[in-house]
Design a protein around this motif. Structure first.
Motif, PDB file in Angstrom:
ATOM      1  N   ALA A  22     -12.958  -7.487   6.038  1.00  0.00           N
ATOM      2  CA  ALA A  22     -12.966  -6.306   5.170  1.00  0.00           C
ATOM      3  C   ALA A  22     -11.604  -5.636   5.091  1.00  0.00           C
ATOM      4  O   ALA A  22     -11.364  -4.809   4.208  1.00  0.00           O
ATOM      5  N   ALA A  23     -10.680  -5.996   6.008  1.00  0.00           N
ATOM      6  CA  ALA A  23      -9.369  -5.351   6.023  1.00  0.00           C
ATOM      7  C   ALA A  23      -8.348  -6.049   5.132  1.00  0.00           C
ATOM      8  O   ALA A  23      -7.297  -5.478   4.829  1.00  0.00           O
ATOM      9  N   LEU A  24      -8.638  -7.269   4.697  1.00  0.00           N
ATOM     10  CA  LEU A  24      -7.660  -8.033   3.917  1.00  0.00           C
ATOM     11  C   LEU A  24      -7.171  -7.321   2.655  1.00  0.00           C
ATOM     12  O   LEU A  24      -5.985  -7.409   2.325  1.00  0.00           O
ATOM     13  N   PRO A  25      -8.035  -6.613   1.920  1.00  0.00           N
ATOM     14  CA  PRO A  25      -7.551  -5.930   0.709  1.00  0.00           C
ATOM     15  C   PRO A  25      -6.481  -4.877   0.982  1.00  0.00           C
ATOM     16  O   PRO A  25      -5.779  -4.452   0.061  1.00  0.00           O
ATOM     17  N   MET A  26      -6.326  -4.454   2.249  1.00  0.00           N
ATOM     18  CA  MET A  26      -5.354  -3.412   2.572  1.00  0.00           C
ATOM     19  C   MET A  26      -4.001  -3.975   2.992  1.00  0.00           C
ATOM     20  O   MET A  26      -3.097  -3.221   3.337  1.00  0.00           O
ATOM     21  N   ARG A  27      -3.840  -5.289   2.967  1.00  0.00           N
ATOM     22  CA  ARG A  27      -2.607  -5.904   3.458  1.00  0.00           C
ATOM     23  C   ARG A  27      -1.360  -5.385   2.761  1.00  0.00           C
ATOM     24  O   ARG A  27      -0.291  -5.312   3.356  1.00  0.00           O
ATOM     25  N   HIS A  28      -1.471  -5.040   1.500  1.00  0.00           N
ATOM     26  CA  HIS A  28      -0.300  -4.621   0.734  1.00  0.00           C
ATOM     27  C   HIS A  28      -0.290  -3.113   0.474  1.00  0.00           C
ATOM     28  O   HIS A  28       0.446  -2.644  -0.400  1.00  0.00           O
ATOM     29  N   GLN A  29      -1.080  -2.377   1.249  1.00  0.00           N
ATOM     30  CA  GLN A  29      -1.125  -0.927   1.089  1.00  0.00           C
ATOM     31  C   GLN A  29      -0.335  -0.241   2.196  1.00  0.00           C
ATOM     32  O   GLN A  29      -0.036  -0.836   3.236  1.00  0.00           O
ATOM     33  N   ALA A  30      -0.008   1.025   1.953  1.00  0.00           N
ATOM     34  CA  ALA A  30       0.753   1.814   2.925  1.00  0.00           C
ATOM     35  C   ALA A  30      -0.078   3.005   3.390  1.00  0.00           C
ATOM     36  O   ALA A  30      -1.172   3.267   2.868  1.00  0.00           O
ATOM     37  N   ALA A  31       0.464   3.739   4.347  1.00  0.00           N
ATOM     38  CA  ALA A  31      -0.247   4.879   4.927  1.00  0.00           C
ATOM     39  C   ALA A  31      -0.695   5.877   3.863  1.00  0.00           C
ATOM     40  O   ALA A  31      -1.791   6.445   3.938  1.00  0.00           O
ATOM     41  N   GLU A  32       0.140   6.097   2.868  1.00  0.00           N
ATOM     42  CA  GLU A  32      -0.172   7.091   1.843  1.00  0.00           C
ATOM     43  C   GLU A  32      -1.429   6.757   1.043  1.00  0.00           C
ATOM     44  O   GLU A  32      -2.041   7.644   0.452  1.00  0.00           O
ATOM     45  N   HIS A  33      -1.835   5.487   1.046  1.00  0.00           N
ATOM     46  CA  HIS A  33      -2.982   5.073   0.239  1.00  0.00           C
ATOM     47  C   HIS A  33      -4.325   5.437   0.868  1.00  0.00           C
ATOM     48  O   HIS A  33      -5.327   5.553   0.156  1.00  0.00           O
ATOM     49  N   ILE A  34      -4.371   5.591   2.185  1.00  0.00           N
ATOM     50  CA  ILE A  34      -5.665   5.876   2.813  1.00  0.00           C
ATOM     51  C   ILE A  34      -5.656   7.132   3.685  1.00  0.00           C
ATOM     52  O   ILE A  34      -6.688   7.517   4.216  1.00  0.00           O
ATOM     53  N   MET A  35      -4.502   7.783   3.832  1.00  0.00           N
ATOM     54  CA  MET A  35      -4.431   8.956   4.711  1.00  0.00           C
ATOM     55  C   MET A  35      -5.261  10.112   4.161  1.00  0.00           C
ATOM     56  O   MET A  35      -5.517  10.216   2.954  1.00  0.00           O
ATOM     57  N   THR A  36      -5.682  10.984   5.067  1.00  0.00           N
ATOM     58  CA  THR A  36      -6.367  12.213   4.680  1.00  0.00           C
ATOM     59  C   THR A  36      -5.307  13.255   4.359  1.00  0.00           C
ATOM     60  O   THR A  36      -4.413  13.516   5.166  1.00  0.00           O
ATOM     61  N   GLN A  37      -5.398  13.824   3.169  1.00  0.00           N
ATOM     62  CA  GLN A  37      -4.404  14.806   2.742  1.00  0.00           C
ATOM     63  C   GLN A  37      -5.065  15.908   1.915  1.00  0.00           C
ATOM     64  O   GLN A  37      -6.101  15.667   1.278  1.00  0.00           O
ATOM     65  N   PRO A  38      -4.491  17.109   1.949  1.00  0.00           N
ATOM     66  CA  PRO A  38      -3.390  17.536   2.822  1.00  0.00           C
ATOM     67  C   PRO A  38      -3.875  17.660   4.262  1.00  0.00           C
ATOM     68  O   PRO A  38      -5.071  17.833   4.507  1.00  0.00           O
ATOM     69  N   ALA A  39      -2.952  17.573   5.194  1.00  0.00           N
ATOM     70  CA  ALA A  39      -3.311  17.657   6.605  1.00  0.00           C
ATOM     71  C   ALA A  39      -3.548  19.110   7.006  1.00  0.00           C
ATOM     72  O   ALA A  39      -2.826  20.003   6.570  1.00  0.00           O
ATOM     73  N   LEU A  40      -4.575  19.328   7.810  1.00  0.00           N
ATOM     74  CA  LEU A  40      -4.783  20.647   8.396  1.00  0.00           C
ATOM     75  C   LEU A  40      -3.831  20.778   9.578  1.00  0.00           C
ATOM     76  O   LEU A  40      -3.832  19.929  10.476  1.00  0.00           O
ATOM     77  N   THR A  41      -3.017  21.809   9.582  1.00  0.00           N
ATOM     78  CA  THR A  41      -2.020  21.989  10.636  1.00  0.00           C
ATOM     79  C   THR A  41      -2.110  23.397  11.222  1.00  0.00           C
ATOM     80  O   THR A  41      -2.747  24.285  10.648  1.00  0.00           O
ATOM     81  N   VAL A  42      -1.457  23.587  12.359  1.00  0.00           N
ATOM     82  CA  VAL A  42      -1.367  24.906  12.987  1.00  0.00           C
ATOM     83  C   VAL A  42       0.077  25.134  13.408  1.00  0.00           C
ATOM     84  O   VAL A  42       0.878  24.196  13.451  1.00  0.00           O
ATOM     85  N   SER A  43       0.401  26.380  13.723  1.00  0.00           N
ATOM     86  CA  SER A  43       1.742  26.705  14.203  1.00  0.00           C
ATOM     87  C   SER A  43       1.735  26.786  15.725  1.00  0.00           C
ATOM     88  O   SER A  43       0.674  26.783  16.356  1.00  0.00           O
ATOM     89  N   MET A  44       2.910  26.892  16.311  1.00  0.00           N
ATOM     90  CA  MET A  44       3.011  26.989  17.766  1.00  0.00           C
ATOM     91  C   MET A  44       2.376  28.272  18.287  1.00  0.00           C
ATOM     92  O   MET A  44       1.941  28.333  19.438  1.00  0.00           O
ATOM     93  N   GLU A  45       2.300  29.299  17.447  1.00  0.00           N
ATOM     94  CA  GLU A  45       1.765  30.590  17.867  1.00  0.00           C
ATOM     95  C   GLU A  45       0.265  30.724  17.626  1.00  0.00           C
ATOM     96  O   GLU A  45      -0.329  31.749  17.971  1.00  0.00           O
ATOM     97  N   THR A  46      -0.352  29.712  17.048  1.00  0.00           N
ATOM     98  CA  THR A  46      -1.794  29.776  16.804  1.00  0.00           C
ATOM     99  C   THR A  46      -2.545  29.780  18.134  1.00  0.00           C
ATOM    100  O   THR A  46      -2.322  28.908  18.971  1.00  0.00           O
ATOM    101  N   PRO A  47      -3.429  30.769  18.363  1.00  0.00           N
ATOM    102  CA  PRO A  47      -4.200  30.786  19.617  1.00  0.00           C
ATOM    103  C   PRO A  47      -5.023  29.507  19.761  1.00  0.00           C
ATOM    104  O   PRO A  47      -5.548  28.981  18.774  1.00  0.00           O
ATOM    105  N   LEU A  48      -5.121  29.017  20.978  1.00  0.00           N
ATOM    106  CA  LEU A  48      -5.844  27.772  21.212  1.00  0.00           C
ATOM    107  C   LEU A  48      -7.311  27.899  20.809  1.00  0.00           C
ATOM    108  O   LEU A  48      -7.924  26.931  20.360  1.00  0.00           O
ATOM    109  N   SER A  49      -7.872  29.102  20.941  1.00  0.00           N
ATOM    110  CA  SER A  49      -9.263  29.312  20.543  1.00  0.00           C
ATOM    111  C   SER A  49      -9.437  29.077  19.045  1.00  0.00           C
ATOM    112  O   SER A  49     -10.444  28.523  18.598  1.00  0.00           O
TER     113      SER A  49
END
Length: 216
Positions: A135-162
């Motif tokens: 099932a992975a063969l069709p992806m041989r010529h694809q790159a990360a941008e083709h299947i990645m989840t975007q936009p990424a959920l991110t946080v800053s260094m000051e975001t409380p861990l909670s």
């Protein structure tokens, strides 16, 4: 096979008895004008406040992993898979011009191999064992941008861990990138980091236990 019934004692919540409180009060030198009930209520409130204070004081930057495994947006998927396997990670941030533009995980690979039909790992295994081809063969010529989840959920260094924990729970994430004000990658936080830090906060070490000094 039916599971064994768990003994009721193993489900008991840890609590402090009045006997425990009496013994604790006897260890404090001097006179205490307080009843065991008052002490117990005060301890419970103080303990709750302490956990809340410590949980909110720990920031993403305090626990994040700085040496992050990442890939570029145009990295071939074969290379992405190989890097994830070698590094022993289940997901990596995707970068373009040093900025996080997405995240790629094992789930993205599984979904890309078969969409709704092969959305689980075992569905992919069943597909391959059924002599239907890889099932992975069709992806041989694809790159990360083709299947990645975007936009990424991110946080800053000051975001409380909670708050980081809430973001991950609400969005069913196993990891979240930490970025600066320009979106550049600084680190990453995984669920294991949150669990380890939470245990440290809730179960204090010897040096964090309350002292009886100054109590009269």
């Amino acid at each position: 096979m039916k599971g064994e019934k768990m003994d009721s004692d193993s489900n008991r919540t840890f609590d402090i008895s009045e006997e425990d409180i009496y013994e604790a009060m006897k260890e404090i030198e001097g006179y205490l004008d307080i009843t065991p009930g008052d002490f117990r209520a005060l301890y419970a409130i103080a303990h709750r406040h302490a956990i809340t204070r410590l949980a909110t004081s720990v920031k993403a930057g305090d626990v994040m992993t700085r040496d992050v495994v990442f890939v570029e947006k145009g990295t071939p998927l074969a290379e992405v898979a190989d890097r994830m396997a070698r590094e022993g990670v289940s997901g990596v941030p995707v970068i373009q011009d040093q900025k996080v533009v997405g995240v790629i995980s094992e789930k993205d690979f599984v979904f890309a191999m078969g969409g709704e039909a092969l959305r689980s790992f075992m569905a992919v295994v069943a597909h391959c064992l059924g002599n239907k081809g890889c099932a992975a063969l069709p992806m041989r010529h694809q790159a990360a941008e083709h299947i990645m989840t975007q936009p990424a959920l991110t946080v800053s260094m000051e975001t409380p861990l909670s708050k980081v924990a809430n973001i991950m729970a609400e969005n069913n994430l196993n990891r979240v990138p930490v970025v600066d004000s320009e979106g550049k990658l600084l680190g990453i936080i995984a669920r294991a980091d949150i669990v380890q830090t939470s245990c440290t906060v809730i179960i204090p070490s010897e040096g964090m236990r309350p002292s009886s000094e100054g109590v009269a």
